[in-house]
Design an enzyme around this catalytic site. Structure first.
Site, short mmCIF file in Angstrom:
data_model
loop_
_atom_site.label_atom_id
_atom_site.label_comp_id
_atom_site.label_asym_id
_atom_site.label_seq_id
_atom_site.Cartn_x
_atom_site.Cartn_y
_atom_site.Cartn_z
N HIS A 49 -19.73 31.16 -38.97
CA HIS A 49 -19.47 31.25 -37.24
C HIS A 49 -20.39 32.60 -37.37
O HIS A 49 -20.96 31.85 -36.56
CB HIS A 49 -18.10 32.33 -37.13
CG HIS A 49 -17.69 32.66 -35.95
ND1 HIS A 49 -16.70 32.04 -34.83
CD2 HIS A 49 -18.51 33.47 -35.71
CE1 HIS A 49 -16.53 32.48 -33.88
NE2 HIS A 49 -17.61 33.40 -33.67
N GLU A 50 -20.96 33.28 -38.66
CA GLU A 50 -21.65 34.32 -37.84
C GLU A 50 -23.59 34.02 -37.52
O GLU A 50 -24.33 33.74 -37.08
CB GLU A 50 -22.11 35.40 -38.96
CG GLU A 50 -20.01 36.35 -38.60
CD GLU A 50 -20.46 36.18 -37.49
OE1 GLU A 50 -21.34 37.13 -36.79
OE2 GLU A 50 -18.93 36.47 -37.23
N CYS B 18 -14.16 35.31 -31.50
CA CYS B 18 -14.99 35.86 -31.51
C CYS B 18 -15.02 37.06 -29.99
O CYS B 18 -14.98 37.28 -29.00
CB CYS B 18 -15.84 34.51 -30.64
SG CYS B 18 -17.79 35.48 -31.15
N HIS C 162 -24.32 31.82 -34.87
CA HIS C 162 -24.53 32.32 -33.66
C HIS C 162 -25.74 32.78 -33.78
O HIS C 162 -27.23 32.95 -33.31
CB HIS C 162 -23.58 34.38 -34.12
CG HIS C 162 -22.61 34.27 -33.31
ND1 HIS C 162 -22.58 34.24 -32.18
CD2 HIS C 162 -21.17 35.15 -33.38
CE1 HIS C 162 -21.37 34.21 -31.69
NE2 HIS C 162 -20.45 34.83 -32.52
ZN LIG Z 1 -18.38 35.08 -32.64
#
Ligand SMILES: [Zn+2]
Length: 161
Positions: free
Chosen positions: A132-133, A90, A136
């Site tokens: 993953h995004e 990341c 976030h």
């Molecule tokens: Zn990330």
């Protein structure tokens, strides 16, 4: 563009919806993020607005090859039951890599730059980038994922062969 790194609080905050029509500010930010991701190497395939200090539901993703997309207000509305363990990095956690278990396939609903709702099905690496995004955008960092195991860049390189 400056990347926010952990433990900046913004990385664990929930983000706000992006409004349409896009403001010039949001449009410019998405363009900059898009450019940034296009110029990165293949190990980094996504960037979310909180990582550049803006708490809004906006991210850019890539499949690591030739697909590059901007997603506004994305929501994953399908997660497959099959899961895959893969090593992730990341931009907000320089030189840190974790093995994470995630769904092998997802379907995402998102708005494009014009505010039109679209759907995309993704699998493998691309599905992973999306998960993953979107995490976030919900203030979830990968090191906090259930079962995350710390690993190294060497491991990641071996996995990519
Ligand atoms: Zn990330």
């Amino acid at each position: 563009m400056k990347i926010v790194v952990y433990p900046d609080k913004i990385l664990e905050q929930k983000t706000e919806q992006v409004r349409f029509p896009l403001s010039k500010e949001d449009k410019d930010l998405s363009d900059e993020m898009f450019k940034y991701i296009k110029n990165l190497d293949h190990l980094a395939a996504g960037l979310a607005a909180p990582q550049v200090g803006v708490s809004k539901k906006m991210c850019v993703i890539s499949d690591g090859e030739n697909i590059f997309m901007k997603l506004f207000n994305p929501k994953i509305d399908f997660f497959s039951g099959d899961t895959l363990e893969m090593t992730e990095g990341c931009l907000s956690f320089p030189n840190q890599f974790y093995i994470i278990n995630r769904s092998g396939k997802v379907r995402i609903k998102y708005q494009n730059e014009k505010g039109e709702w679209k759907k995309v099905n993704a699998s493998g690496f691309f599905a992973r980038v999306i998960q993953h995004e979107v995490d976030h955008l919900n203030g979830i960092i990968f090191t906090n994922k259930k079962g995350a195991i710390k690993t190294s860049l060497e491991e990641l390189k071996n996995e990519k062969k």
